[in-house]
Design an enzyme around this catalytic site. Sequence first.
Site, PDB file in Angstrom:
ATOM      1  N   ASN A 286     -42.410  24.129 -24.238  1.00 39.87           N
ATOM      2  CA  ASN A 286     -43.803  24.408 -24.568  1.00 39.87           C
ATOM      3  C   ASN A 286     -44.388  25.143 -23.383  1.00 39.87           C
ATOM      4  O   ASN A 286     -43.675  25.537 -22.485  1.00 39.87           O
ATOM      5  CB  ASN A 286     -44.555  23.087 -24.833  1.00 39.87           C
ATOM      6  CG  ASN A 286     -45.605  23.252 -25.917  1.00 39.87           C
ATOM      7  OD1 ASN A 286     -46.352  24.234 -25.919  1.00 39.87           O
ATOM      8  ND2 ASN A 286     -45.672  22.324 -26.845  1.00 39.87           N
ATOM      9  N   ASP A 287     -45.713  25.340 -23.391  1.00 36.42           N
ATOM     10  CA  ASP A 287     -46.399  25.991 -22.270  1.00 36.42           C
ATOM     11  C   ASP A 287     -45.741  27.344 -21.946  1.00 36.42           C
ATOM     12  O   ASP A 287     -45.819  28.245 -22.747  1.00 36.42           O
ATOM     13  CB  ASP A 287     -46.424  25.073 -21.047  1.00 36.42           C
ATOM     14  CG  ASP A 287     -47.241  23.800 -21.287  1.00 36.42           C
ATOM     15  OD1 ASP A 287     -47.718  23.612 -22.415  1.00 36.42           O
ATOM     16  OD2 ASP A 287     -47.396  23.004 -20.364  1.00 36.42           O
ATOM     17  N   HIS A 288     -45.073  27.448 -20.811  1.00 40.85           N
ATOM     18  CA  HIS A 288     -44.470  28.736 -20.421  1.00 40.85           C
ATOM     19  C   HIS A 288     -43.060  28.843 -20.968  1.00 40.85           C
ATOM     20  O   HIS A 288     -42.136  29.209 -20.251  1.00 40.85           O
ATOM     21  CB  HIS A 288     -44.435  28.865 -18.906  1.00 40.85           C
ATOM     22  CG  HIS A 288     -45.771  28.709 -18.265  1.00 40.85           C
ATOM     23  ND1 HIS A 288     -46.348  27.486 -18.038  1.00 40.85           N
ATOM     24  CD2 HIS A 288     -46.670  29.625 -17.834  1.00 40.85           C
ATOM     25  CE1 HIS A 288     -47.531  27.645 -17.486  1.00 40.85           C
ATOM     26  NE2 HIS A 288     -47.764  28.926 -17.353  1.00 40.85           N
TER      27      HIS A 288
END
Lengths: 728, 728
Positions: B318-320
């Site tokens: 998730n995120d980056h």
Amino acid sequence: MDNRSLNTGGFTLPGEAGYETLTLELAKKWGADVIRDSDGTQLSPEIIESDYDIYSTLCLVRADNEWAKANRSKLQQCCVMSRPVTAASDTVSVDLLDGYFKEQLVINADDDPKEWWQVFDRTTGEEVSVSDWSFDAASGAVTIAKAVKWHRYTVNFFCYRIWEEISMYNHVTNDWGDKEHLMPIDPIYPEARDQIRTYLKRWLEEHPHTKVVRLTSMFYNFWWFWGDPEKQKFIVNDWGSYEFSVSTGAIRQFEKEKGYRPKSEDFVNAGLYNNSYKVPSKLYRDWMDFVNAFVVEFGKECIDMIHEAGKLAFVFYNDHWIGIEPYNERFKDFGFDGIIDGIFNGFEARKVAECPAVSVREIRMHPYLFPTGVNGEPSFLPGGKPTDECKRYWTDIRRALLRKGVDRVGFGGYLHLVENHPDFVDYIEAMGHEFRALRNLHLEGASQEAPVKVALLTAWGNTRAWACCGHFNRGNYYNEVMEALSGMSVETVFISFDDILENGGVDTSIDVVINAGLVDDSWSGGDYWSDPRIVEAISEFVANGGGLIGVGEPTAQRHSSQYFQLSHVLGVDRELGRTRAFNRFEFEANADHFILQDNQDGLELGKKVDGIYLFDTQTEVLAAANGTPALSVRSFEKGRCVYLAGYRYDAANVRLLLRAILWSASKEQLMEHWQCSNYFTECAYYEKAGKLVVINNSNEPQETVVLSPKGEFSVSLAANESKIIEVS
Amino acid sequence: MDNRSLNTGGFTLPGEAGYETLTLELAKKWGADVIRDSDGTQLSPEIIESDYDIYSTLCLVRADNEWAKANRSKLQQCCVMSRPVTAASDTVSVDLLDGYFKEQLVINADDDPKEWWQVFDRTTGEEVSVSDWSFDAASGAVTIAKAVKWHRYTVNFFCYRIWEEISMYNHVTNDWGDKEHLMPIDPIYPEARDQIRTYLKRWLEEHPHTKVVRLTSMFYNFWWFWGDPEKQKFIVNDWGSYEFSVSTGAIRQFEKEKGYRPKSEDFVNAGLYNNSYKVPSKLYRDWMDFVNAFVVEFGKECIDMIHEAGKLAFVFYNDHWIGIEPYNERFKDFGFDGIIDGIFNGFEARKVAECPAVSVREIRMHPYLFPTGVNGEPSFLPGGKPTDECKRYWTDIRRALLRKGVDRVGFGGYLHLVENHPDFVDYIEAMGHEFRALRNLHLEGASQEAPVKVALLTAWGNTRAWACCGHFNRGNYYNEVMEALSGMSVETVFISFDDILENGGVDTSIDVVINAGLVDDSWSGGDYWSDPRIVEAISEFVANGGGLIGVGEPTAQRHSSQYFQLSHVLGVDRELGRTRAFNRFEFEANADHFILQDNQDGLELGKKVDGIYLFDTQTEVLAAANGTPALSVRSFEKGRCVYLAGYRYDAANVRLLLRAILWSASKEQLMEHWQCSNYFTECAYYEKAGKLVVINNSNEPQETVVLSPKGEFSVSLAANESKIIEVS
């Protein structure tokens, strides 16, 4: 006869041989001045020789079946797309008439299929080479060699129409059993024109008592494919479409006149044909023009014969009305004396009332005196409620008649069907009185319109003024809006995108433009919205102070960066499948607005377009549904816009639309100019007569106050009542 | 530590400095074996030096803000389309950042705007000549000369991203006040890579107690535009989109590697960008490939350093996560030891559970220990119900964990927030036991799947296996179906149209293909449906006995003569605006069918596609809504098809879909193969362990009977309960 009597005149009664007493009794009770025959009924000498004027129906293209049978190559035709067949191997056979009504259509193999037909791979959209298919007349099937497995194939082919559709409908509806099927002949052929001339001449001689020849109508019926009765009753029914004027003969003639030859696919359009919902192509407009010119030319010849016989010629604005086009320039050339249409609704009343170049305008009411109605209701069968039906139609029609008058009202069909419905007989007598009262007011002078001019913008424009695809297309936003407008005291005009392009903008006399429809349809405008000149013209119109009302998918097209091409003006746009990842501006609906002042109980707009979102934060949402705007407003430069995600004709929404029009025109003060406080009631002021009419459109008693420059008028109305009030 | 204990292990606890006692107490109560830090929390020596394994979060691109501030040209970028501005004269000025969050984006004028930017007339879709616009850096506006009045204009421009989005979210959500904004650096630049290497080397030395480096994640965040706070919070949030990997630097590098240079419009696409709902273009696939290759290459270098330091490397899914692509071929090259994702639903659990090439798979539960949840719920604020929230998520996740196991569960955030929620503390302890029981079963051997293989067909295929556009996109038919499938005992695979084209057909091991989506979206397939090879392949698949389930607008495209390109197989099609003149086959819905056997109380499919009609008379309608089919079935050659006009994930509809799958696969008998009689319950049989798990997905007690080849098992379950039953 007193032209202004409330008891008699302006009423056409269908007479029926064998029911002479009933005919003459009802003629008196209902105040008829005219007796007519109908398809399936005869008038006896006793009726014909009475003191009443006689209208005789005449349908020239189905009048002489012997000639038709002897000249089958001169029957009318049409171009048909077979139902798609999926290839399960590299050969596929298409049964051309599968799914169609074989008593309506017969394959025309007289004109070389290889020259006239086209076969399509509908999976790719590509035409199959003529050398790769063959037609077997015995089986009525086309076999395609080199088919691609699992592709869908269709064949465009020509058919003769062997059962004239209106007669077919009457035959089937009334169980006429083995009565011979009448066939329509096509006057595009000189031989057929000669036959019609001969027939008409003889007919005129044989009908000395006929005062009015009621033509039903000229030559080509609206488009109506029936289905294989095992599968479906009707395939398509489009009052506006010219598909039944198409024939090999007409195409040859068209080619001579216009210099190019349409292909079958120009009429079939991958199964869309040229239905009224499709934005008309250049070719189709050429075709309509060609047919219109022909119908007017030969029609005029027939009407001249009628006039020479000392009779009047009225035309029925339905059935074989294709090519007549009352709203076109050529219509006046026919020389018709009157026009008649069978109607259910207000917009249809306006369609007749505003017909130019005739002296007499007549509305034929429903229910038609047939066992079952066109809408499928059991009108005169057990369980039928003909009085309620008629009252419902009359309520909608009466609104429209407040605005524009017609001269006559009438019925058609089998008169004896009313015998067991004394309430119906009484109701029609009362309705006749009410009709004449309204007619008389118009004879003195027009009712006042609020000084606001509304233009309905579609691809059809004035060519389909007060019309859509037939009777009321419920759920079609354009038709719903048009019905609401039909009884509204505003000036209503119909403009097309071509009008805007030709005039280089929107006519500056227009206050409000309405665009109502779904993407790609002719009412919304389809590809016209990709034309920047249209976007510029309407933006300019609004910027200069004009009003714009959009309903459903107004200005919609898959083009560039927005879906509603006037999203920057309307202030809303619509989510489609590919844009669901985006967040949208939040809003709170605020119902405290001029437009909603009479609708504080909430909106019921019917089926709405979903996924509407705000273009920016300057749009004000007045009502929402399922979290998206249902009604919003926005200013754009000096103008104002209203967006409605849906619209349904009812009393509350008529009021909503009126207020939306006045607000968007920046003419809110007109709510006090001959308008009723109670939206179940409406009114019209006849200045010359000094009279105010107030009507109750509901089935409940209503109290209302008319606001006007002449003061306030408080009025109590019984259910459905109308009152005429003297204004000093 | 006993690897199979029900009381301890497989649990990651977020520790918090200042709350050492709570941390260690809860670690014991919840059976944690690992303590982690979170963004915004620290672990104190007392925690770090306890007996627990330590996970340390590390986000390399925002780790050294001093370097970022000193090297602003090495910040990450993105390409932005300005909000459309309507020209009111022949000059128009576009304030580029109007509507955007100016604390997130700063215009990049370092790279020559005239070289990199594009200005569009969005009314025509045409690009404005570079010589006709100018950029003023002081005002941040582009001025367009020679504008056309009332046209909409937008500017594509590049921005630096000056606030790393996840940190921004955490900052704003937790009111971190004037805490410095962290900025993301872009490792596409060699200087930034050097800096990351240096930083990581030092960090590894400084974290001797860390066992697992939990990378959050690699380099590029999913796409997340924030709005001007005055207007809207978020503009777009798309977990799957690569827009935040776009920069002038990356484009230069791409050009070197791929031999051509994308323009800004390739990323902007008239405002659609490359969002997950858009069918990916060839260029965008090239871009993803380029980014993936880069992220794997440099990522591997970082992971090698972590391994060399004697630590494990886990990655947050998730995120980056952009460019990591666990389901792509290159993923194994990273050398990750584990993967972790923060999830709410069953499909997300499967996304983690089926991740290849890692040893440890961990799900981070919600609610995250933040005051408010990602979904906007007031989890730990007054009025929040974190226990109910967690139970709701766990119920959906547990279904999926019956089918495929994961190794660990965990939480993140501020541990102290649970202090006032003793019920939450108890619930998590119980959930931990239940989790470990399921995990242990999978450690003995997989649960049985029914021998039926279902393929979800989209434009993304396996690249977005068990994913859509982020967390559960309610209302997206594809996502709803995927969530239902996530807990179903069938084999589920994800195929793309390109798979079919490359393989010359549908893999013959597949029993049922599902196509669910809306026209033009990547889930339905968009233009792929105009490709006859796709139509042929799926027709062939069904003809040979395969099953096809269509939901919403399956196989839809405006192409040739039908809208659903497989209408001849599915047996239904959809009315659009232009086809409303046509009559359609009438039908009577008949619910007496295998598919509806457990849904006799009626269907609640949620929002449905309207205007569905029958392709011919061979289609059988099982349920209708508003007069059009909502559920229909049809045979095509040896195969079977099911059409659903809508679909919503709930217990009744999971059963409906299961039956639709088994019927369309002609495997109805599998309803007696480890299935429950009561659709609020589901079960899984672990053959090696000889154990049967039965779960109650509802909040009420349930009685159910498991049908199986080993006989019937009657089971009583309390609300939400699961039971493990020995099968001899």
